[in-house]
Write a protein that holds these residues in place. Structure first.
Motif, PDB file in Angstrom:
ATOM      1  N   MET A   1     -10.924  -0.105 -72.767  1.00  0.00           N
ATOM      2  CA  MET A   1     -10.400  -1.265 -72.310  1.00  0.00           C
ATOM      3  C   MET A   1     -11.742  -1.749 -71.574  1.00  0.00           C
ATOM      4  O   MET A   1     -12.420  -1.104 -71.515  1.00  0.00           O
ATOM      5  N   THR A   2     -11.264  -2.655 -71.974  1.00  0.00           N
ATOM      6  CA  THR A   2     -12.636  -3.803 -71.911  1.00  0.00           C
ATOM      7  C   THR A   2     -12.559  -4.289 -70.821  1.00  0.00           C
ATOM      8  O   THR A   2     -11.282  -4.778 -69.892  1.00  0.00           O
ATOM      9  N   GLU A   3     -13.799  -4.791 -70.060  1.00  0.00           N
ATOM     10  CA  GLU A   3     -14.326  -4.950 -69.099  1.00  0.00           C
ATOM     11  C   GLU A   3     -14.610  -6.915 -69.025  1.00  0.00           C
ATOM     12  O   GLU A   3     -14.808  -6.985 -69.820  1.00  0.00           O
ATOM     13  N   ARG A   4     -13.638  -7.640 -68.354  1.00  0.00           N
ATOM     14  CA  ARG A   4     -13.958  -8.488 -67.877  1.00  0.00           C
ATOM     15  C   ARG A   4     -15.353  -9.190 -67.409  1.00  0.00           C
ATOM     16  O   ARG A   4     -16.111  -8.725 -66.875  1.00  0.00           O
ATOM     17  N   ALA A   5     -16.334 -10.707 -68.014  1.00  0.00           N
ATOM     18  CA  ALA A   5     -17.276 -10.673 -67.842  1.00  0.00           C
ATOM     19  C   ALA A   5     -17.354 -11.494 -66.266  1.00  0.00           C
ATOM     20  O   ALA A   5     -16.461 -11.446 -65.695  1.00  0.00           O
ATOM     21  N   LEU A   6     -17.690 -10.900 -65.655  1.00  0.00           N
ATOM     22  CA  LEU A   6     -18.208 -11.638 -63.829  1.00  0.00           C
ATOM     23  C   LEU A   6     -18.636 -12.647 -63.804  1.00  0.00           C
ATOM     24  O   LEU A   6     -19.162 -13.044 -64.778  1.00  0.00           O
ATOM     25  N   SER A   7     -17.832 -13.386 -63.267  1.00  0.00           N
ATOM     26  CA  SER A   7     -18.091 -15.103 -63.434  1.00  0.00           C
ATOM     27  C   SER A   7     -18.749 -15.316 -61.500  1.00  0.00           C
ATOM     28  O   SER A   7     -18.412 -15.427 -61.068  1.00  0.00           O
ATOM     29  N   ILE A   8     -20.612 -15.911 -62.087  1.00  0.00           N
ATOM     30  CA  ILE A   8     -20.989 -16.364 -60.802  1.00  0.00           C
ATOM     31  C   ILE A   8     -21.738 -18.667 -60.581  1.00  0.00           C
ATOM     32  O   ILE A   8     -21.695 -18.535 -61.530  1.00  0.00           O
ATOM     33  N   GLU A   9     -21.428 -18.588 -59.408  1.00  0.00           N
ATOM     34  CA  GLU A   9     -21.485 -19.958 -59.748  1.00  0.00           C
ATOM     35  C   GLU A   9     -22.038 -20.618 -58.488  1.00  0.00           C
ATOM     36  O   GLU A   9     -21.576 -19.746 -57.599  1.00  0.00           O
ATOM     37  N   TRP A  10     -22.706 -20.969 -58.546  1.00  0.00           N
ATOM     38  CA  TRP A  10     -23.725 -21.723 -57.466  1.00  0.00           C
ATOM     39  C   TRP A  10     -23.346 -23.090 -57.060  1.00  0.00           C
ATOM     40  O   TRP A  10     -23.741 -23.548 -58.387  1.00  0.00           O
ATOM     41  N   CYS A  11     -24.669 -24.056 -56.370  1.00  0.00           N
ATOM     42  CA  CYS A  11     -24.530 -25.666 -55.725  1.00  0.00           C
ATOM     43  C   CYS A  11     -26.198 -25.865 -56.634  1.00  0.00           C
ATOM     44  O   CYS A  11     -26.838 -24.672 -55.924  1.00  0.00           O
ATOM     45  N   VAL A  12     -26.482 -26.630 -57.560  1.00  0.00           N
ATOM     46  CA  VAL A  12     -27.721 -26.664 -57.545  1.00  0.00           C
ATOM     47  C   VAL A  12     -28.870 -26.768 -56.664  1.00  0.00           C
ATOM     48  O   VAL A  12     -29.870 -26.523 -55.971  1.00  0.00           O
ATOM     49  N   LYS A  13     -28.476 -27.375 -55.317  1.00  0.00           N
ATOM     50  CA  LYS A  13     -28.245 -28.334 -54.104  1.00  0.00           C
ATOM     51  C   LYS A  13     -29.122 -26.763 -52.433  1.00  0.00           C
ATOM     52  O   LYS A  13     -29.915 -26.663 -52.227  1.00  0.00           O
ATOM     53  N   ASN A  14     -28.344 -25.969 -53.349  1.00  0.00           N
ATOM     54  CA  ASN A  14     -28.334 -24.557 -52.461  1.00  0.00           C
ATOM     55  C   ASN A  14     -29.652 -23.159 -52.681  1.00  0.00           C
ATOM     56  O   ASN A  14     -29.700 -23.187 -52.056  1.00  0.00           O
ATOM     57  N   GLU A  15     -30.085 -24.249 -54.509  1.00  0.00           N
ATOM     58  CA  GLU A  15     -31.306 -23.554 -54.622  1.00  0.00           C
ATOM     59  C   GLU A  15     -32.602 -22.888 -53.649  1.00  0.00           C
ATOM     60  O   GLU A  15     -33.752 -22.104 -53.226  1.00  0.00           O
ATOM     61  N   ARG A  16     -32.305 -24.104 -52.910  1.00  0.00           N
ATOM     62  CA  ARG A  16     -33.701 -24.308 -51.818  1.00  0.00           C
ATOM     63  C   ARG A  16     -33.212 -22.950 -51.025  1.00  0.00           C
ATOM     64  O   ARG A  16     -34.807 -22.560 -50.310  1.00  0.00           O
ATOM     65  N   PHE A  17     -32.629 -22.530 -50.518  1.00  0.00           N
ATOM     66  CA  PHE A  17     -32.057 -21.323 -49.920  1.00  0.00           C
ATOM     67  C   PHE A  17     -32.751 -19.552 -51.234  1.00  0.00           C
ATOM     68  O   PHE A  17     -32.976 -18.781 -50.021  1.00  0.00           O
ATOM     69  N   GLY A  18     -33.260 -20.029 -52.331  1.00  0.00           N
ATOM     70  CA  GLY A  18     -33.333 -19.005 -52.992  1.00  0.00           C
ATOM     71  C   GLY A  18     -32.415 -18.598 -53.710  1.00  0.00           C
ATOM     72  O   GLY A  18     -32.132 -17.353 -54.140  1.00  0.00           O
ATOM     73  N   THR A  19     -30.752 -18.958 -53.367  1.00  0.00           N
ATOM     74  CA  THR A  19     -29.125 -18.163 -54.177  1.00  0.00           C
ATOM     75  C   THR A  19     -29.857 -17.759 -55.705  1.00  0.00           C
ATOM     76  O   THR A  19     -30.048 -16.818 -55.862  1.00  0.00           O
ATOM     77  N   ARG A  20     -30.352 -19.204 -56.209  1.00  0.00           N
ATOM     78  CA  ARG A  20     -30.798 -18.971 -57.519  1.00  0.00           C
ATOM     79  C   ARG A  20     -31.453 -17.224 -58.089  1.00  0.00           C
ATOM     80  O   ARG A  20     -30.656 -16.364 -58.519  1.00  0.00           O
ATOM     81  N   GLU A  21     -32.687 -17.072 -57.155  1.00  0.00           N
ATOM     82  CA  GLU A  21     -33.303 -16.135 -57.273  1.00  0.00           C
ATOM     83  C   GLU A  21     -32.285 -14.513 -57.357  1.00  0.00           C
ATOM     84  O   GLU A  21     -32.572 -13.438 -57.823  1.00  0.00           O
ATOM     85  N   ALA A  22     -31.438 -14.454 -56.299  1.00  0.00           N
ATOM     86  CA  ALA A  22     -30.867 -13.518 -56.065  1.00  0.00           C
ATOM     87  C   ALA A  22     -29.387 -13.631 -56.371  1.00  0.00           C
ATOM     88  O   ALA A  22     -29.592 -12.465 -57.090  1.00  0.00           O
TER      89      ALA A  22
END
Length: 76
Positions: A1-22
């Motif tokens: 059985m093939t695993e489906r790729a995980l999809s994750i999205e966020w806003c560029v402006k939210n990166e000020r909270f460290g979202t991208r690094e997280a």
């Protein structure tokens, strides 16, 4: 059985909270990562770190907690 790729999205402006690094620390290279100018979740975005993982909004009080929440959500 093939695993489906995980999809994750966020806003560029939210990166000020460290979202991208997280996100980068919580998901592996096979995950589909998408940065958007806006996801129309402004009430959340302006107050705390968040990401949308497989169409579910995940929020936290800080980037470290977001990373942990994403790790937990990823395993679910």
């Amino acid at each position: 059985m093939t695993e489906r790729a995980l999809s994750i999205e966020w806003c560029v402006k939210n990166e000020r909270f460290g979202t991208r690094e997280a996100v980068e620390k919580a998901v592996d290279a096979s995950a589909i990562r998408r940065r958007y100018a806006c996801l129309d979740l402004c009430e959340i975005c302006m107050r705390k770190p968040f990401a949308v993982i497989d169409n579910h909004v995940v929020t936290s009080d800080d980037a470290t907690a977001l990373r942990q929440a994403l790790l937990c959500r990823r395993r679910a």
